[in-house]
Design a protein around this motif. Structure first.
Motif, PDB file in Angstrom:
ATOM      1  N   PHE A 184       0.856  -1.180   0.000  1.00 34.56           N
ATOM      2  CA  PHE A 184       0.000   0.000   0.000  1.00 34.56           C
ATOM      3  C   PHE A 184       0.893   1.232   0.000  1.00 34.56           C
ATOM      4  O   PHE A 184       1.764   1.376   0.865  1.00 34.56           O
ATOM      5  N   CYS A 185       0.704   2.100  -0.962  1.00 34.89           N
ATOM      6  CA  CYS A 185       1.514   3.308  -1.085  1.00 34.89           C
ATOM      7  C   CYS A 185       0.624   4.535  -0.872  1.00 34.89           C
ATOM      8  O   CYS A 185      -0.178   4.874  -1.757  1.00 34.89           O
ATOM      9  N   PRO A 186       0.725   5.174   0.283  1.00 35.94           N
ATOM     10  CA  PRO A 186      -0.095   6.374   0.505  1.00 35.94           C
ATOM     11  C   PRO A 186       0.368   7.514  -0.388  1.00 35.94           C
ATOM     12  O   PRO A 186       1.557   7.801  -0.483  1.00 35.94           O
ATOM     13  N   ILE A 187      -0.581   8.151  -1.050  1.00 33.78           N
ATOM     14  CA  ILE A 187      -0.296   9.284  -1.930  1.00 33.78           C
ATOM     15  C   ILE A 187      -1.102  10.485  -1.446  1.00 33.78           C
ATOM     16  O   ILE A 187      -2.321  10.387  -1.270  1.00 33.78           O
ATOM     17  N   ASP A 188      -0.426  11.607  -1.240  1.00 39.51           N
ATOM     18  CA  ASP A 188      -1.119  12.827  -0.849  1.00 39.51           C
ATOM     19  C   ASP A 188      -1.572  13.551  -2.117  1.00 39.51           C
ATOM     20  O   ASP A 188      -0.807  14.271  -2.739  1.00 39.51           O
ATOM     21  N   PHE A 189      -2.825  13.321  -2.491  1.00 37.27           N
ATOM     22  CA  PHE A 189      -3.345  13.927  -3.718  1.00 37.27           C
ATOM     23  C   PHE A 189      -3.614  15.421  -3.578  1.00 37.27           C
ATOM     24  O   PHE A 189      -3.933  16.081  -4.565  1.00 37.27           O
ATOM     25  N   SER A 190      -3.489  15.958  -2.345  1.00 32.57           N
ATOM     26  CA  SER A 190      -3.646  17.402  -2.188  1.00 32.57           C
ATOM     27  C   SER A 190      -2.469  18.154  -2.812  1.00 32.57           C
ATOM     28  O   SER A 190      -2.591  19.325  -3.163  1.00 32.57           O
ATOM     29  N   ASP A 191      -1.347  17.461  -2.964  1.00 30.91           N
ATOM     30  CA  ASP A 191      -0.186  18.051  -3.642  1.00 30.91           C
ATOM     31  C   ASP A 191      -0.343  17.793  -5.142  1.00 30.91           C
ATOM     32  O   ASP A 191       0.426  17.060  -5.759  1.00 30.91           O
ATOM     33  N   ALA A 192      -1.369  18.436  -5.711  1.00 28.91           N
ATOM     34  CA  ALA A 192      -1.784  18.119  -7.075  1.00 28.91           C
ATOM     35  C   ALA A 192      -0.671  18.292  -8.091  1.00 28.91           C
ATOM     36  O   ALA A 192      -0.536  17.496  -9.030  1.00 28.91           O
ATOM     37  N   GLU A 193       0.133  19.317  -7.926  1.00 28.31           N
ATOM     38  CA  GLU A 193       1.182  19.615  -8.900  1.00 28.31           C
ATOM     39  C   GLU A 193       2.169  18.472  -9.048  1.00 28.31           C
ATOM     40  O   GLU A 193       2.761  18.286 -10.117  1.00 28.31           O
ATOM     41  N   HIS A 194       2.365  17.711  -7.979  1.00 26.42           N
ATOM     42  CA  HIS A 194       3.373  16.646  -8.009  1.00 26.42           C
ATOM     43  C   HIS A 194       2.775  15.242  -7.971  1.00 26.42           C
ATOM     44  O   HIS A 194       3.516  14.265  -7.815  1.00 26.42           O
ATOM     45  N   VAL A 195       1.446  15.126  -8.077  1.00 32.38           N
ATOM     46  CA  VAL A 195       0.806  13.816  -7.978  1.00 32.38           C
ATOM     47  C   VAL A 195       1.334  12.849  -9.033  1.00 32.38           C
ATOM     48  O   VAL A 195       1.657  11.691  -8.729  1.00 32.38           O
ATOM     49  N   PHE A 196       1.408  13.300 -10.274  1.00 32.46           N
ATOM     50  CA  PHE A 196       1.838  12.417 -11.351  1.00 32.46           C
ATOM     51  C   PHE A 196       3.229  11.854 -11.063  1.00 32.46           C
ATOM     52  O   PHE A 196       3.447  10.635 -11.133  1.00 32.46           O
ATOM     53  N   GLU A 197       4.156  12.718 -10.724  1.00 33.36           N
ATOM     54  CA  GLU A 197       5.525  12.266 -10.463  1.00 33.36           C
ATOM     55  C   GLU A 197       5.604  11.454  -9.183  1.00 33.36           C
ATOM     56  O   GLU A 197       6.365  10.474  -9.102  1.00 33.36           O
ATOM     57  N   ASN A 198       4.812  11.825  -8.167  1.00 30.72           N
ATOM     58  CA  ASN A 198       4.825  11.063  -6.916  1.00 30.72           C
ATOM     59  C   ASN A 198       4.293   9.650  -7.131  1.00 30.72           C
ATOM     60  O   ASN A 198       4.779   8.688  -6.518  1.00 30.72           O
ATOM     61  N   CYS A 199       3.296   9.513  -7.995  1.00 30.56           N
ATOM     62  CA  CYS A 199       2.791   8.166  -8.317  1.00 30.56           C
ATOM     63  C   CYS A 199       3.869   7.355  -9.035  1.00 30.56           C
ATOM     64  O   CYS A 199       4.068   6.170  -8.742  1.00 30.56           O
ATOM     65  N   ARG A 200       4.561   7.975  -9.962  1.00 37.32           N
ATOM     66  CA  ARG A 200       5.642   7.275 -10.670  1.00 37.32           C
ATOM     67  C   ARG A 200       6.711   6.799  -9.699  1.00 37.32           C
ATOM     68  O   ARG A 200       7.164   5.651  -9.770  1.00 37.32           O
ATOM     69  N   LYS A 201       7.119   7.696  -8.802  1.00 35.71           N
ATOM     70  CA  LYS A 201       8.172   7.334  -7.843  1.00 35.71           C
ATOM     71  C   LYS A 201       7.714   6.205  -6.931  1.00 35.71           C
ATOM     72  O   LYS A 201       8.475   5.271  -6.651  1.00 35.71           O
ATOM     73  N   ALA A 202       6.466   6.291  -6.449  1.00 31.11           N
ATOM     74  CA  ALA A 202       5.962   5.265  -5.535  1.00 31.11           C
ATOM     75  C   ALA A 202       5.892   3.909  -6.223  1.00 31.11           C
ATOM     76  O   ALA A 202       6.261   2.873  -5.643  1.00 31.11           O
ATOM     77  N   MET A 203       5.445   3.885  -7.469  1.00 35.99           N
ATOM     78  CA  MET A 203       5.351   2.618  -8.201  1.00 35.99           C
ATOM     79  C   MET A 203       6.729   2.031  -8.477  1.00 35.99           C
ATOM     80  O   MET A 203       6.935   0.818  -8.365  1.00 35.99           O
ATOM     81  N   ARG A 204       7.664   2.888  -8.842  1.00 34.21           N
ATOM     82  CA  ARG A 204       9.012   2.395  -9.117  1.00 34.21           C
ATOM     83  C   ARG A 204       9.652   1.806  -7.871  1.00 34.21           C
ATOM     84  O   ARG A 204      10.272   0.734  -7.924  1.00 34.21           O
ATOM     85  N   ALA A 205       9.497   2.494  -6.745  1.00 33.56           N
ATOM     86  CA  ALA A 205      10.099   2.004  -5.502  1.00 33.56           C
ATOM     87  C   ALA A 205       9.464   0.689  -5.061  1.00 33.56           C
ATOM     88  O   ALA A 205      10.162  -0.268  -4.701  1.00 33.56           O
ATOM     89  N   ALA A 206       8.130   0.644  -5.104  1.00 33.67           N
ATOM     90  CA  ALA A 206       7.434  -0.567  -4.661  1.00 33.67           C
ATOM     91  C   ALA A 206       7.714  -1.734  -5.585  1.00 33.67           C
ATOM     92  O   ALA A 206       7.952  -2.862  -5.140  1.00 33.67           O
ATOM     93  N   SER A 207       7.687  -1.479  -6.897  1.00 38.08           N
ATOM     94  CA  SER A 207       7.908  -2.575  -7.853  1.00 38.08           C
ATOM     95  C   SER A 207       9.345  -3.071  -7.814  1.00 38.08           C
ATOM     96  O   SER A 207       9.602  -4.255  -8.077  1.00 38.08           O
ATOM     97  N   ALA A 208      10.291  -2.193  -7.477  1.00 39.55           N
ATOM     98  CA  ALA A 208      11.684  -2.631  -7.364  1.00 39.55           C
ATOM     99  C   ALA A 208      11.828  -3.674  -6.261  1.00 39.55           C
ATOM    100  O   ALA A 208      12.604  -4.630  -6.379  1.00 39.55           O
TER     101      ALA A 208
END
Length: 631
Positions: free
Chosen positions: A239-263
């Protein structure tokens, strides 16, 4: 705007084995190619014989053991942690959208309607996608050009699933057989798939099915999502918590979270969602990472009803007269162009809220004012649409639904005739499954759904035309993979599209296709998300004949108890009989507004007509205790 006569249909090409046609709306490289047999369309072989000639053999599944099928329905699951903390969700879903988008009553809570209000829920969901949808969507990157997309895919590393797939005999792995499914499942087992938002807890069955198939699920959701409970229980891997209130960085934060978890898990094979509002984000993530997915352009076109109609007209498909209403001054011109009876509806994302039939210009003006008011009060919470409170009538700021339900409307000619769902599976640009389910008459003027039956009892030619339109509509929008829930009507002028949902339908849709045709839309969705061919073995005849009913409140008041269902819960022909509101909740009848679904039932019988008759007899027998509202 009105459409011309349809061009040669894609389904006709599929059945004849001829090359599929192309249209101005879709480049030839994006077109969907046919199978050359009826294997994908079992309902046509079983349809009532009206003399329409069809040749083909459907096979693969012979029987259905109902004791081994987990029939889901709509009821959410428990979302309380061992320490007593209640995670973000809502308990019952009287306003869920069975086929496409989802919405729920404003009286929801995470425990009971009396114990927690919307303000507290809003604080719990402060970092969720639903609370910040407008800002997140506004921050998303534009879709790539076809050249850019090709370069990304060529430079992206091969996913583990695709690598394993290439080592198998392609003729066998792509076969519509039990052996072929075993090979595909062997590739899916161990794959890593990221899910953007978990939706409400009634979608838990999706993650349980994924776990059963050996998929390692990563779920990206708000910090208070109930999905964290599934990680504790071992249903999902991460489970990767994402703070969607930081809208400007949501896209990149999702990418980073997926890369870290999938690694940690061995590589990423796919990104997906079963939630309407996350579809645009997923389309852009898959495109950026070179993973299987549909283009943002296709997704955005399907989510905008006006753009959908434009694409269909460009493809030469039959299109109802329609007109956009962007301001009060557009109402009269829209009425003159479309005529009456007609339907006013939001351009995108509002489910049953704001969809009203009108029979003259006076009704249209009143409906326009009402829809604008209702949409300004609407809220998006827990991945669903919330109808605003009456007390919020003068407080437009009370709503937060923003661009998900644009206060931009369209008027469209009213479509007569029976409504159906056409559920499709598309894999590698091929239609690999399609089936028709009959929807029963809606409660007008709000078009609230009531029930359905499967297999369809419509004549074979009508089912064929409905499937042709559904297939061609998906093609015209530019889709090449995934599971689609296409809503249509067979009108006095032929098949007409209502909308294309670019994901599996909600409510009973998964149950229906699994029970009747043996096709699990969850499994096929996961296959396509990981780049694995979807070729579901399909029953050669209906495995069961079913009907289901979501019963609307017949009067407004307070539901005294739910014991009225007790006598039917253990009936051998009743798969489920469940309340959709809690005792003590307010329910609304059609005379007072958008009706409340009070309960849901699903039954099976030897024939579909017997199932329809049986469930109607249950409905007539139910004595639902609704007390008058307190004065």
């Amino acid at each position: 705007m009105s459409g011309g006569a349809p061009k040669k249909s894609l389904l006709s090409a599929a059945l004849s084995g001829a090359p599929t046609p192309t249209t101005p709306a879709v480049p030839p490289t994006v077109g969907l190619s046919g199978l050359g047999s009826l294997e994908a369309f079992p309902c046509l072989l079983h349809a009532p014989d009206d003399g329409t000639a069809l040749d083909g053999i459907v096979g693969g599944i012979e029987s259905m053991d109902l004791s081994k099928v987990h029939v889901v329905g709509s009821v959410p699951t428990n979302t309380m942690l061992p320490n007593g903390k209640q995670l973000a969700d809502y308990p019952l879903d009287p306003y869920r959208r069975r086929g496409g988008k989802e919405c729920l009553s404003s009286s929801f809570s995470v425990t009971s309607p009396m114990s927690m209000g919307e303000d507290k829920m809003g604080r719990m969901l402060s970092g969720s996608l639903s609370q910040h949808y407008e800002a997140v969507m506004g921050s998303l990157p534009k879709g790539l050009t076809s050249d850019e997309r090709l370069r990304v895919r060529q430079s992206a590393p091969m996913s583990p699933a695709v690598g394993s797939l290439k080592q198998l005999p392609q003729d066998k792995v792509g076969a519509r057989t039990i052996e072929g499914r075993k090979l595909r499942r062997s590739v899916l087992k161990g794959s890593v798939i990221a899910f953007v938002t978990a939706g409400y807890s009634g979608k838990r069955f999706i993650f349980e099915k994924a776990a059963e198939l050996g998929v390692k699920c990563i779920v990206l959701d708000g910090p208070d999502s109930w999905a964290q409970l599934m990680q504790r229980e071992g249903v999902i891997a991460k489970f990767c918590p994402i703070d969607f209130s930081d809208a400007e960085h949501v896209f990149e934060n999702c990418r980073k979270a997926m890369r870290a978890a999938s690694a940690e898990l061995g590589g990423l094979d796919g990104i997906t969602t079963f939630c309407e509002m996350a579809v645009p984000l997923v389309a852009r993530l898959t495109e950026a990472l070179g993973l299987p997915g549909n283009t943002p352009d296709a997704v955005d076109a399907a989510r905008d009803k006006y753009t959908t109609r434009t694409c269909m007209a460009q493809a030469g498909l039959p299109t109802p007269r329609n007109s956009r209403i962007s301001a009060p001054g557009d109402v009269a011109a829209a009425a003159a162009h479309v005529g009456f009876p007609s339907v006013i509806k939001p351009v995108s994302g509002a489910a049953s809220i704001g969809v009203i039939r009108v029979d003259n210009e006076e009704q249209l003006q009143k409906a326009y004012e009402r829809v604008v008011r209702d949409l300004s009060r609407a809220k998006v919470v827990a991945g669903a649409l919330v109808e605003g409170n009456e007390e919020d009538e003068d407080d437009a700021a009370a709503g937060n639904a923003g661009s998900w339900i644009k206060v931009e409307l369209m008027l469209e000619e009213y479509l007569d005739g029976p409504e159906v769902d056409c559920d499709l599976v598309v894999s590698e640009g091929r239609i690999v499954y399609g089936a028709v389910t009959d929807n029963w008459p809606t409660v007008e003027p709000y078009f609230n759904e009531t029930g359905s039956n499967c297999p369809s009892i419509l004549p074979r030619q009508q089912q064929k035309e409905l499937l042709e339109l559904s297939v061609n509509s998906v093609k015209a929008l530019g889709f090449t993979m995934g599971v689609f829930h296409v809503e249509c009507k067979y009108t006095s002028r032929g098949a007409r599209l209502i909308e294309v949902n670019a994901r599996m339908g909600g409510g009973p849709v998964r149950d229906t296709n699994l029970l009747v045709w043996g096709v699990d839309l969850v499994e096929e969705h996961l296959m396509t998300s990981a780049g694995i061919p979807a070729r579901p073995p399909v029953a050669q005849r209906p495995l069961v004949q079913m009907a289901e009913y979501s019963i609307n409140a017949k009067r407004t008041g307070i539901l005294r108890s739910t014991s009225f269902l007790d006598k039917w819960v253990k009936h051998p022909d009743v798969l489920y009989a469940r309340a959709l509101v809690e005792a003590g909740s307010k329910v609304v009848c059609v005379a007072d507004g958008l009706p409340t679904w009070v309960c849901e039932l699903m039954v099976v019988k030897p024939t579909v007509q017997e199932a329809i008759d049986f469930i109607n007899s249950i409905e007539a027998d139910l004595d639902i205790p609704i007390d008058p509202l307190p004065k």
